[in-house]
Design an enzyme around this catalytic site. Structure first.
Site, PDB file in Angstrom:
ATOM      1  N   GLU A 133       0.799  -1.311  -0.096  1.00  0.00           N
ATOM      2  CA  GLU A 133      -0.021   0.082  -0.039  1.00  0.00           C
ATOM      3  C   GLU A 133       0.808   1.324  -0.232  1.00  0.00           C
ATOM      4  O   GLU A 133       0.662   2.192   0.808  1.00  0.00           O
ATOM      5  CB  GLU A 133      -1.053  -0.098   1.223  1.00  0.00           C
ATOM      6  CG  GLU A 133      -1.953  -1.136   1.158  1.00  0.00           C
ATOM      7  CD  GLU A 133      -2.857  -1.404   2.247  1.00  0.00           C
ATOM      8  OE1 GLU A 133      -2.651  -0.597   3.170  1.00  0.00           O
ATOM      9  OE2 GLU A 133      -3.787  -2.541   2.278  1.00  0.00           O
ATOM     10  N   GLU A 238      -5.804 -11.120  -1.903  1.00  0.00           N
ATOM     11  CA  GLU A 238      -6.620 -10.908  -0.616  1.00  0.00           C
ATOM     12  C   GLU A 238      -7.990 -10.999  -1.003  1.00  0.00           C
ATOM     13  O   GLU A 238      -8.922 -10.142  -0.470  1.00  0.00           O
ATOM     14  CB  GLU A 238      -6.294  -9.862   0.034  1.00  0.00           C
ATOM     15  CG  GLU A 238      -4.641  -9.730   0.548  1.00  0.00           C
ATOM     16  CD  GLU A 238      -4.497  -8.457   1.645  1.00  0.00           C
ATOM     17  OE1 GLU A 238      -5.333  -7.840   1.913  1.00  0.00           O
ATOM     18  OE2 GLU A 238      -3.412  -8.132   1.380  1.00  0.00           O
TER      19      GLU A 238
HETATM   20  C1  XIL Z   1      -6.036  -7.879   8.426  1.00  0.00           C
HETATM   21  C2  XIL Z   1      -6.206  -9.096   8.984  1.00  0.00           C
HETATM   22  O1  XIL Z   1      -6.769  -9.934   8.358  1.00  0.00           O
HETATM   23  C3  XIL Z   1      -6.971  -8.620  10.533  1.00  0.00           C
HETATM   24  O2  XIL Z   1      -6.722  -9.630  11.309  1.00  0.00           O
HETATM   25  C4  XIL Z   1      -6.058  -7.413  11.235  1.00  0.00           C
HETATM   26  O3  XIL Z   1      -6.848  -7.006  12.307  1.00  0.00           O
HETATM   27  C5  XIL Z   1      -5.791  -6.316  10.245  1.00  0.00           C
HETATM   28  O4  XIL Z   1      -5.395  -6.485   8.989  1.00  0.00           O
HETATM   29  N1  XIL Z   1      -5.139  -5.475   3.788  1.00  0.00           N
HETATM   30  C6  XIL Z   1      -4.063  -6.142   4.042  1.00  0.00           C
HETATM   31  C7  XIL Z   1      -4.129  -7.124   5.225  1.00  0.00           C
HETATM   32  O5  XIL Z   1      -3.022  -5.807   3.565  1.00  0.00           O
HETATM   33  O6  XIL Z   1      -2.931  -7.167   5.824  1.00  0.00           O
HETATM   34  C8  XIL Z   1      -5.322  -6.755   6.129  1.00  0.00           C
HETATM   35  O7  XIL Z   1      -5.564  -7.876   6.896  1.00  0.00           O
HETATM   36  C9  XIL Z   1      -6.610  -6.532   5.241  1.00  0.00           C
HETATM   37  C10 XIL Z   1      -6.342  -5.443   4.244  1.00  0.00           C
END
Ligand code: XIL
Length: 352
Positions: A133, A238
Site C-alpha cells: 500500500e 486477498e
Molecule cells: C487484516 C487482518 O485480516 C486482520 O486480522 C487485522 O486485524 C487487520 O489486517 N489489507 C492487508 C491485510 O494487506 O494485511 C489486512 O489484514 C486486510 C487489508
C-alpha cells in the site's frame, strides 16, 4: 473435485490463515486448506507488530508454526508483509531518546528487520509482499511514515534488503484498488523503474477486497491487462467479495477507516438470503472466468477460509455477521463454491 485439482497448476490457489488456524485449533478450516489449496499466507503472524513488538524483542513462535504447517503440507508460503504503515509498532517511527526520527535510523531498522525475518525463513517462505500500500487511489504517494522519512527510495531499499536476505525468494508489490487506473499506473511505473535499475520484482499483488456490485469485471480487466504488460506476474492476493452494505468511500481496504455498528449495516445475521447467495455465486464465477483468461495471473489467495473466520466480520464495522467466502460458518461449501468449480471446469476444458 477440489479447487487445486481443477486448476491443474494454471495458478496457485490459497487462503490467509489466522493465528488460531496456524496453531492447529481449527480443524474444519485446516481440512479445507489441505484439500483445496496449495498456498497459504498468514493473516497477521508475519507482520512487524507480531514479530518485532519491541526494539529488543523478536517473537517467532507463531511464524515458525506457520512455516512448519506449510512445509508439512507442501504448500507455497507467502510472507505478508515486510514494509507497511499499519500493524507496525510506534517505536519503529520514533527517534532515538525522544529526538525526531531521522531517515538513517529508520532505514537501519528496516534493514535489520528484513534481514532478520527474511533471513530466518530463507528458502522456506517462497514469496514476500515486500511493500504494501505505497499509493493513494489517485496514484500519488501515500504520505506514510516510511515515505515521509525516506521518500520514494524506501521501496527500492526494501526490495534490495529482501533480495539480499534471500536471493531465491520471489518479491512482490501489493496494494488494493489497483483496478483504479491512476493507482494501477503508479504501481506499474514503480515496478518498471525498480526493474529498470536491476532490482528484483517478481509480481504485483492486487488485494481484491471487493463487494457484490463492484468493481465490475469491465473495470478490473483493463487494469489487469495493463499490469500484465509489465511482464511480471499478477496475483489476486486477498480475495473476498463482501455482500453487506458498504459506503463507496470504503471500497478497497483502508483499515484505518471504521463505521459504528447499526442494524441496517448488519442485515444477514440469520444467514445469507438465497437470492443474495446466488448473486455472490455469479460474481465469483465471473471473476474466476476473468482470472483464467489471463496468463500473467499466477496466484489467487482468499483472505480467510470460511465465513466464520473472515476479517470482514470486524471490518469496516465490528461484530457483523458477514458471508464473503466460498465456505459457510460450518465450513460447508456455498453455492459460490460450486459456481467457481463449474466456471473453472468449463473455462479450462474449453482450452481457455
Ligand atoms: C487484516 C487482518 O485480516 C486482520 O486480522 C487485522 O486485524 C487487520 O489486517 N489489507 C492487508 C491485510 O494487506 O494485511 C489486512 O489484514 C486486510 C487489508
Amino acid at each position: 473435485m477440489t479447487l487445486r485439482e481443477i486448476l491443474q497448476g494454471r495458478f496457485l490457489i490459497g487462503a490467509a490463515l489466522n493465528n488460531g488456524q496456524i496453531a492447529g485449533q481449527d480443524p474444519v478450516a485446516l481440512e479445507i486448506v489441505k484439500r483445496h489449496f496449495n498456498t497459504i499466507t498468514p493473516e497477521d503472524v508475519l507482520k512487524w507488530d507480531a514479530l518485532h513488538p519491541a526494539p529488543d524483542r523478536f517473537e517467532f513462535a507463531a511464524a515458525d508454526r506457520f512455516a512448519a504447517l506449510g512445509e508439512e503440507n507442501g504448500l507455497f508460503l507467502v510472507g505478508h508483509t515486510l514494509v507497511w504503515h499499519h500493524q507496525t509498532p510506534s517505536w519503529v517511527f520514533e527517534g532515538a531518546r525522544g529526538k525526531p526520527l531521522d531517515g538513517e535510523l529508520l532505514l537501519a531498522r528496516m534493514r535489520e528487520y528484513i534481514r532478520t525475518v527474511v533471513g530466518r525463513y530463507r528458502g522456506r517462505v517462497q514469496g514476500w509482499d515486500v511493500v504494501n500500500e505505497a499509493f493513494e487511489d489517485d496514484g500519488t504517494w501515500r504520505q506514510s511514515p516510511w515515505y515521509t522519512a525516506l521518500g520514494e527510495e524506501y521501496v527500492a531499499k526494501a526490495f534490495e534488503f529482501a533480495h539480499e536476505a534471500d536471493p531465491d525468494a520471489e518479491l512482490y508489490y501489493n496494494d488494493y484498488n489497483l483496478w483504479k487506473m491512476p493507482k494501477c499506473q503508479a504501481a506499474i511505473r514503480l515496478v518498471n523503474s525498480l526493474r529498470g535499475r536491476g532490482i528484483r520484482v517478481d509480481g504485483i499483488g492486487e488485494q481484491a477486497h471487493w463487494v457484490l456490485d463492484g468493481p465490475r469485471v469491465e473495470e478490473i480487466e483493463p487494469a489487469l491487462a495493463e499490469l500484465e504488460k509489465t511482464g511480471v506476474r499478477v496475483m489476486f492476493t486477498e480475495l473476498d467479495i463482501d455482500p453487506l452494505p458498504r459506503p463507496e468511500a470504503l471500497i478497497g481496504a483502508d483499515i484505518s477507516k471504521r463505521l459504528e455498528v447499526a442494524p441496517e449495516l448488519d442485515p444477514y445475521r440469520d444467514g445469507l438470503p438465497e437470492s443474495v447467495g446466488q448473486r455472490l455465486a455469479e460474481r465469483y464465477a465471473e471473476v474466476f472466468r476473468m482470472f483464467v483468461k489471463h496468463r500473467a495471473v499466477s496466484r489467487v489467495t482468499f483472505w480467510c477460509v470460511t465465513d466464520a473466520d473472515t476479517w470482514l466480520n470486524n471490518w469496516p464495522v465490528r461484530g457483523r455477521t458477514n458471508h464473503p467466502l466460498l465456505w459457510d460458518r460450518q465450513g460447508r461449501p456455498k453455492p459460490a463454491f460450486h459456481a467457481v468449480v463449474e466456471a473453472l471446469k468449463r473455462a479450462l476444458t474449453a482450452g481457455a
